[in-house]
Design a protein around this motif. Sequence first.
Motif, PDB file in Angstrom:
ATOM      1  N   ALA A  15      -7.270   1.775  -6.733  1.00 54.76           N
ATOM      2  CA  ALA A  15      -6.601   0.771  -5.173  1.00 54.76           C
ATOM      3  C   ALA A  15      -8.299  -0.204  -5.845  1.00 54.76           C
ATOM      4  O   ALA A  15      -9.411   0.555  -6.337  1.00 54.76           O
ATOM      5  CB  ALA A  15      -7.569   1.643  -3.824  1.00 54.76           C
ATOM      6  N   CYS A  53       3.645   0.459  -5.712  1.00 58.74           N
ATOM      7  CA  CYS A  53       2.611  -0.114  -4.945  1.00 58.74           C
ATOM      8  C   CYS A  53       2.322   0.329  -3.602  1.00 58.74           C
ATOM      9  O   CYS A  53       3.836   0.457  -2.368  1.00 58.74           O
ATOM     10  CB  CYS A  53       3.325  -1.699  -4.590  1.00 58.74           C
ATOM     11  SG  CYS A  53       2.228  -2.704  -3.742  1.00 58.74           S
ATOM     12  N   GLY A  54       1.678   0.522  -2.288  1.00 58.73           N
ATOM     13  CA  GLY A  54       1.791   1.648  -0.901  1.00 58.73           C
ATOM     14  C   GLY A  54       2.084   2.877  -1.182  1.00 58.73           C
ATOM     15  O   GLY A  54       3.022   3.134  -2.040  1.00 58.73           O
ATOM     16  N   ILE A 166      -1.682  -7.364  -3.546  1.00 63.38           N
ATOM     17  CA  ILE A 166      -1.673  -6.324  -3.087  1.00 63.38           C
ATOM     18  C   ILE A 166      -3.221  -6.650  -2.811  1.00 63.38           C
ATOM     19  O   ILE A 166      -3.973  -7.276  -3.024  1.00 63.38           O
ATOM     20  CB  ILE A 166      -1.904  -5.567  -4.243  1.00 63.38           C
ATOM     21  CG1 ILE A 166      -0.321  -5.455  -5.404  1.00 63.38           C
ATOM     22  CG2 ILE A 166      -2.945  -4.292  -4.338  1.00 63.38           C
ATOM     23  CD1 ILE A 166      -0.830  -5.014  -6.981  1.00 63.38           C
ATOM     24  N   ASN A 169      -7.838  -2.206  -0.678  1.00 61.26           N
ATOM     25  CA  ASN A 169      -8.020  -1.043  -0.076  1.00 61.26           C
ATOM     26  C   ASN A 169      -6.520  -0.239  -0.113  1.00 61.26           C
ATOM     27  O   ASN A 169      -6.123   1.070   1.066  1.00 61.26           O
ATOM     28  CB  ASN A 169      -7.973  -0.341   0.551  1.00 61.26           C
ATOM     29  CG  ASN A 169      -9.342  -0.955   1.246  1.00 61.26           C
ATOM     30  OD1 ASN A 169      -9.886  -0.614   0.277  1.00 61.26           O
ATOM     31  ND2 ASN A 169     -10.132  -1.904   2.990  1.00 61.26           N
ATOM     32  N   GLU A 170      -5.047  -0.695  -0.771  1.00 61.58           N
ATOM     33  CA  GLU A 170      -4.199  -0.375  -0.716  1.00 61.58           C
ATOM     34  C   GLU A 170      -3.726  -0.069  -2.558  1.00 61.58           C
ATOM     35  O   GLU A 170      -4.014  -0.311  -3.554  1.00 61.58           O
ATOM     36  CB  GLU A 170      -2.983  -1.981  -1.013  1.00 61.58           C
ATOM     37  CG  GLU A 170      -3.307  -2.491   0.429  1.00 61.58           C
ATOM     38  CD  GLU A 170      -2.507  -1.397   1.486  1.00 61.58           C
ATOM     39  OE1 GLU A 170      -1.795  -0.539   1.696  1.00 61.58           O
ATOM     40  OE2 GLU A 170      -2.941  -1.539   2.405  1.00 61.58           O
ATOM     41  N   HIS A 172      -1.850   0.991  -5.821  1.00 60.11           N
ATOM     42  CA  HIS A 172      -0.945   0.690  -6.772  1.00 60.11           C
ATOM     43  C   HIS A 172      -1.007   0.753  -8.227  1.00 60.11           C
ATOM     44  O   HIS A 172      -2.253   1.062  -8.906  1.00 60.11           O
ATOM     45  CB  HIS A 172      -1.127  -0.840  -6.289  1.00 60.11           C
ATOM     46  CG  HIS A 172      -2.806  -1.095  -6.874  1.00 60.11           C
ATOM     47  ND1 HIS A 172      -3.108  -1.289  -6.181  1.00 60.11           N
ATOM     48  CD2 HIS A 172      -3.044  -2.533  -8.472  1.00 60.11           C
ATOM     49  CE1 HIS A 172      -4.818  -1.921  -6.951  1.00 60.11           C
ATOM     50  NE2 HIS A 172      -3.807  -2.284  -8.367  1.00 60.11           N
ATOM     51  N   LEU A 208      -8.692   4.360   1.642  1.00 57.77           N
ATOM     52  CA  LEU A 208      -7.491   3.407   2.063  1.00 57.77           C
ATOM     53  C   LEU A 208      -7.176   3.130   3.598  1.00 57.77           C
ATOM     54  O   LEU A 208      -6.903   3.618   4.291  1.00 57.77           O
ATOM     55  CB  LEU A 208      -6.694   4.356   1.381  1.00 57.77           C
ATOM     56  CG  LEU A 208      -6.518   5.051  -0.018  1.00 57.77           C
ATOM     57  CD1 LEU A 208      -5.631   5.789  -1.231  1.00 57.77           C
ATOM     58  CD2 LEU A 208      -6.426   3.958  -0.818  1.00 57.77           C
ATOM     59  N   THR A 209      -5.831   2.139   3.154  1.00 60.03           N
ATOM     60  CA  THR A 209      -5.718   2.124   4.738  1.00 60.03           C
ATOM     61  C   THR A 209      -4.117   3.335   5.458  1.00 60.03           C
ATOM     62  O   THR A 209      -4.162   2.988   6.547  1.00 60.03           O
ATOM     63  CB  THR A 209      -5.126   0.668   4.439  1.00 60.03           C
ATOM     64  OG1 THR A 209      -3.656   0.517   4.174  1.00 60.03           O
ATOM     65  CG2 THR A 209      -5.726  -0.573   4.325  1.00 60.03           C
ATOM     66  N   TYR A 210      -3.654   3.440   4.247  1.00 54.97           N
ATOM     67  CA  TYR A 210      -2.266   4.276   4.899  1.00 54.97           C
ATOM     68  C   TYR A 210      -1.457   4.234   5.541  1.00 54.97           C
ATOM     69  O   TYR A 210      -1.002   4.275   5.518  1.00 54.97           O
ATOM     70  CB  TYR A 210      -3.271   6.301   5.180  1.00 54.97           C
ATOM     71  CG  TYR A 210      -3.697   6.268   4.285  1.00 54.97           C
ATOM     72  CD1 TYR A 210      -4.223   7.416   3.521  1.00 54.97           C
ATOM     73  CD2 TYR A 210      -5.008   6.546   4.629  1.00 54.97           C
ATOM     74  CE1 TYR A 210      -4.122   8.327   2.637  1.00 54.97           C
ATOM     75  CE2 TYR A 210      -6.369   6.612   3.573  1.00 54.97           C
ATOM     76  CZ  TYR A 210      -5.660   8.020   2.494  1.00 54.97           C
ATOM     77  OH  TYR A 210      -6.880   8.615   1.942  1.00 54.97           O
ATOM     78  N   LYS A 211      -1.512   2.874   5.285  1.00 56.67           N
ATOM     79  CA  LYS A 211      -0.459   1.941   5.473  1.00 56.67           C
ATOM     80  C   LYS A 211       0.921   2.126   4.988  1.00 56.67           C
ATOM     81  O   LYS A 211       1.018   1.998   3.484  1.00 56.67           O
ATOM     82  CB  LYS A 211      -0.478   0.197   5.748  1.00 56.67           C
ATOM     83  CG  LYS A 211       0.761  -0.341   5.862  1.00 56.67           C
ATOM     84  CD  LYS A 211       0.342  -1.737   5.886  1.00 56.67           C
ATOM     85  CE  LYS A 211      -0.032  -2.520   4.500  1.00 56.67           C
ATOM     86  NZ  LYS A 211       0.286  -4.156   4.698  1.00 56.67           N
ATOM     87  N   PRO A 215       5.793  -3.027   0.674  1.00 57.94           N
ATOM     88  CA  PRO A 215       5.787  -4.005   0.148  1.00 57.94           C
ATOM     89  C   PRO A 215       6.615  -4.956  -0.319  1.00 57.94           C
ATOM     90  O   PRO A 215       7.701  -5.409  -0.111  1.00 57.94           O
ATOM     91  CB  PRO A 215       4.791  -3.881  -0.640  1.00 57.94           C
ATOM     92  CG  PRO A 215       5.405  -3.663  -1.580  1.00 57.94           C
ATOM     93  CD  PRO A 215       6.586  -2.424  -1.269  1.00 57.94           C
TER      94      PRO A 215
END
Length: 316
Positions: A15, A53-54, A166, A169-170, A172, A208-211, A215
């Motif tokens: 990230a 990714c994500g 991207i 903070n994601e 990948h 990290l966003t932890y979304k 994507p």
Amino acid sequence: MHQVLSVGRSLSIQAHPDKELAEYLHKAQPSVYKDPNHKPEMALALTEFEALCGFISSEELDIVLDMVPEINEVVSNASVDQHDGEVKGRDLRSIFTKLISIDRDVIFKALSKLVNRLTRENETRQLTSKEELVLKLEKQYPNDVGVLASLLLNLVKLEPGDGLYIGANEPHAHLNGECIECMATSDNVVRAGLTPKYMDVKTLCSMLTYKQGLPEILKGVPINQYVRRYTPPFEEFEVDQCVVDQGGSVVFPALPGPSVFVVISGEGMMLTSTSEDGVSEGDALFAPAGTEVQVSSESEVRVYRAGVNNKVLLNP
């Protein structure tokens, strides 16, 4: 930065910090984080291209924890945790933090069980894409926590012409295929696995966003019969894909910012008010701000242009 990337061996799960975190990390550890800049990036597939990714959705996470006993065993103590005063079941942040932080010998045992089970089951059923990926990654990176972590990330398959952006903070990782990669100028990388290099686990888990969820895949917007534009949701850059038929010609209007052109295939000419250059596969050219560029082809020519995001130039 604008380059052609050919991925034969999977690259690290990683990230990139946002601008504020990059400035902090550069001051705190300048030998590791060598500049104070962030590094948003976009990949445009030239061939079939695979990436992680994500994070997977909550529904998929439940399936992984139910169907992959090797992961469930490792993270069982993190399946219930407390954040901001609220107790959460099967909390992704807790699970990922637990997984990425465990001892190497625990990883070794979990991966041995997982690989042995999948190898046996492969004789009686078709493995899923993720299961096949686990076996592939374990051969490339034996006893690496990233092999297990890949099960928590989305496996994205791009067709030629698809784009993947991207953000900061994601998590990948590029797995295989060829792409045009464009990114902001920075070397700041926080690694999570599939690598022998330094992993800053504490920073990674906190940034990290932890979304969760798949994507967005960019398909590009036609600008004219030859050019398709890919505009990510950040201001650093945009990329034009240009495919000019044999004998054809297209003009890139002058822009307030500079551009970089990379020729992927074919032969042709690139003309400005001050120069006329023959170009072919592998050539790269720089166009200063305010420069109109005409591309004409002798044989079908494929060119990519990277420049500052048009929205920023139009709305200073």
